[in-house]
Design an enzyme around this catalytic site. Sequence first.
Site, PDB file in Angstrom:
ATOM      1  N   LYS A   1       0.835  -1.209   0.000  1.00  0.00           N
ATOM      2  CA  LYS A   1       0.000   0.000   0.000  1.00  0.00           C
ATOM      3  C   LYS A   1       0.871   1.261   0.000  1.00  0.00           C
ATOM      4  O   LYS A   1       0.550   2.227  -0.693  1.00  0.00           O
ATOM      5  CB  LYS A   1      -0.966  -0.006   1.185  1.00  0.00           C
ATOM      6  CG  LYS A   1      -1.961  -1.151   1.067  1.00  0.00           C
ATOM      7  CD  LYS A   1      -3.220  -0.982   1.876  1.00  0.00           C
ATOM      8  CE  LYS A   1      -4.216  -2.072   1.466  1.00  0.00           C
ATOM      9  NZ  LYS A   1      -5.448  -2.092   2.189  1.00  0.00           N
TER      10      LYS A   1
ATOM     11  N   LYS B   1      -5.227 -11.071  -5.432  1.00  0.00           N
ATOM     12  CA  LYS B   1      -6.421 -11.376  -4.634  1.00  0.00           C
ATOM     13  C   LYS B   1      -7.597 -10.458  -4.999  1.00  0.00           C
ATOM     14  O   LYS B   1      -7.388  -9.330  -5.463  1.00  0.00           O
ATOM     15  CB  LYS B   1      -6.095 -11.288  -3.143  1.00  0.00           C
ATOM     16  CG  LYS B   1      -5.987  -9.893  -2.602  1.00  0.00           C
ATOM     17  CD  LYS B   1      -6.176  -9.900  -1.072  1.00  0.00           C
ATOM     18  CE  LYS B   1      -6.424  -8.483  -0.596  1.00  0.00           C
ATOM     19  NZ  LYS B   1      -7.007  -8.344   0.703  1.00  0.00           N
TER      20      LYS B   1
ATOM     21  N   LYS C   1     -11.475  -4.726  -3.302  1.00  0.00           N
ATOM     22  CA  LYS C   1     -12.232  -3.566  -3.791  1.00  0.00           C
ATOM     23  C   LYS C   1     -11.326  -2.580  -4.497  1.00  0.00           C
ATOM     24  O   LYS C   1     -11.666  -2.019  -5.522  1.00  0.00           O
ATOM     25  CB  LYS C   1     -12.887  -2.822  -2.611  1.00  0.00           C
ATOM     26  CG  LYS C   1     -13.925  -3.591  -1.898  1.00  0.00           C
ATOM     27  CD  LYS C   1     -14.319  -2.865  -0.627  1.00  0.00           C
ATOM     28  CE  LYS C   1     -13.165  -2.755   0.355  1.00  0.00           C
ATOM     29  NZ  LYS C   1     -13.270  -3.556   1.549  1.00  0.00           N
TER      30      LYS C   1
HETATM   31  N1  AQP Z   1      -9.521 -12.137  -1.829  1.00  0.00           N
HETATM   32  C1  AQP Z   1      -9.692 -12.600  -0.607  1.00  0.00           C
HETATM   33  N2  AQP Z   1      -9.698 -13.931  -0.393  1.00  0.00           N
HETATM   34  C2  AQP Z   1      -9.890 -14.435   0.854  1.00  0.00           C
HETATM   35  N3  AQP Z   1     -10.087 -13.668   1.939  1.00  0.00           N
HETATM   36  C3  AQP Z   1     -10.099 -12.330   1.788  1.00  0.00           C
HETATM   37  N4  AQP Z   1     -10.268 -11.306   2.651  1.00  0.00           N
HETATM   38  C4  AQP Z   1     -10.182 -10.123   1.991  1.00  0.00           C
HETATM   39  N5  AQP Z   1      -9.968 -10.361   0.676  1.00  0.00           N
HETATM   40  C5  AQP Z   1      -9.905 -11.717   0.511  1.00  0.00           C
HETATM   41  C6  AQP Z   1     -10.504 -11.493   4.071  1.00  0.00           C
HETATM   42  O1  AQP Z   1     -11.642 -10.698   4.430  1.00  0.00           O
HETATM   43  C7  AQP Z   1     -11.480 -10.253   5.775  1.00  0.00           C
HETATM   44  C8  AQP Z   1     -11.735  -8.769   5.845  1.00  0.00           C
HETATM   45  O2  AQP Z   1     -10.613  -8.129   5.307  1.00  0.00           O
HETATM   46  P1  AQP Z   1     -10.419  -6.607   5.224  1.00  0.00           P
HETATM   47  O3  AQP Z   1     -11.243  -5.842   6.144  1.00  0.00           O
HETATM   48  O4  AQP Z   1      -8.953  -6.333   5.263  1.00  0.00           O
HETATM   49  O5  AQP Z   1     -10.982  -6.423   3.811  1.00  0.00           O
HETATM   50  P2  AQP Z   1     -10.145  -5.810   2.785  1.00  0.00           P
HETATM   51  O6  AQP Z   1      -8.778  -6.440   2.724  1.00  0.00           O
HETATM   52  O7  AQP Z   1     -10.238  -4.360   3.108  1.00  0.00           O
HETATM   53  O8  AQP Z   1     -10.823  -6.140   1.471  1.00  0.00           O
HETATM   54  P3  AQP Z   1     -10.142  -5.601   0.244  1.00  0.00           P
HETATM   55  O9  AQP Z   1     -11.172  -5.630  -0.803  1.00  0.00           O
HETATM   56  O10 AQP Z   1      -8.859  -6.326   0.009  1.00  0.00           O
HETATM   57  O11 AQP Z   1      -9.850  -4.074   0.615  1.00  0.00           O
HETATM   58  P4  AQP Z   1      -8.848  -3.114  -0.034  1.00  0.00           P
HETATM   59  O12 AQP Z   1      -8.828  -3.420  -1.488  1.00  0.00           O
HETATM   60  O13 AQP Z   1      -9.468  -1.785   0.279  1.00  0.00           O
HETATM   61  O14 AQP Z   1      -7.537  -3.354   0.646  1.00  0.00           O
HETATM   62  C9  AQP Z   1     -10.075 -10.625   6.216  1.00  0.00           C
HETATM   63  O15 AQP Z   1     -10.135 -11.787   7.013  1.00  0.00           O
HETATM   64  C10 AQP Z   1      -9.370 -10.930   4.915  1.00  0.00           C
HETATM   65  O16 AQP Z   1      -8.346 -11.892   5.088  1.00  0.00           O
END
Ligand code: AQP
Length: 329
Positions: free
Chosen positions: A115, A195, A198
């Site tokens: 990031k 992965k 969003k």
């Molecule tokens: N692609 C994925 N596969 C499996 N598990 C996933 N998690 C997130 N993406 C995947 C799991 O979801 C939970 C919440 O994670 P978070 O709050 O960190 O969600 P996130 O990472 O913000 O989702 P994004 O879409 O990846 O956000 P951005 O793109 O904004 O960084 C966790 O248990 C995570 O492991």
Amino acid sequence: METEKVDVLSGIQPTGEAHVGNYLGALKQWVEMQEARRCFYCIVDLHALTTQPDPEALRRASFDLARVFLAIGLDPERSALFLQSEVPGHADLAWVFQCLTPMGELQRMTQFKDKAGAQQGKVNVGLFTYPVLQAADILIYRAREVPVGEDQVQHLELAREIARRFNRVYGKLFPEPRARLSRAARIQGLDGSGKMSKSRNNHIPLLAPPEEIHKRVRKAVTDPQRLRRDDPGRPEVCNVFSLHGHFSPEATVREIEEGCRSAALGCVDCKRMLAENMAAALAPIRERAEALDREPERVREALASGARRARAVAAVTLEGVRDAVGLPV
Ligand code: AQP
């Protein structure tokens, strides 16, 4: 004062819409785990501040996520569902932990590197210390298990190290939490770039209507070597095939595998089947979420009672921490 034992803690950021990766990687097993364990699940709105969201959008996203919690089947009578910011102890404990954590350990975190790399030197300190706050989220409830996707395993290792360090320096107070990986620990994004997330816009929103699911799945990247309809495919490298494993019945998955290898089944039909099965599997969740839109007080009540339970447990841990480190109790 309530001092209930907490078996499981997990959190999710309100930074936009929950997606299929979040659901398969984390949320789905949250529901399963509440059957036999005492679970605390939080919406980590303090973590979301690292992205400096619009205040109204943050409030809306937090509420929407709470609605998703109820729609997927989390039961507020069993599990404590709450907003992280409504339990002041998280940030307090994070400060104590920051004072115990060498910078070098945080510099090694791959999520930070990813990031921060994208932000070219403008990265905020909150993003750097994010894993320490995450350790506080878990340890303030002395939770033993943390269901997560693969992307969070390194952060959990850090939480274990912080627990060990605190116990060594100040006396044993914290258990070492274990990561619990789901069968879907890493759901790939539809663009095949890594992965599902969003921020890469390669996701399927959990509450997407069927037309949107079809539209997104249609664009999904498949086996790059399958250039023509008659080329045999390799299901083991195809993301669409791996998603079938989560949404289609076993017999269908086997038929698809054979059809793909023999080229009897083309990608267009394979994607259509996936979109149909996914839409059918997610329909009850979307319908429950729509019903909750008409009863927002049910969502607010669930969060209020969850926060009360969480504050009670957190207060006990925090008192122990203050005493151990030499602050007035
Ligand atoms: N692609 C994925 N596969 C499996 N598990 C996933 N998690 C997130 N993406 C995947 C799991 O979801 C939970 C919440 O994670 P978070 O709050 O960190 O969600 P996130 O990472 O913000 O989702 P994004 O879409 O990846 O956000 P951005 O793109 O904004 O960084 C966790 O248990 C995570 O492991």
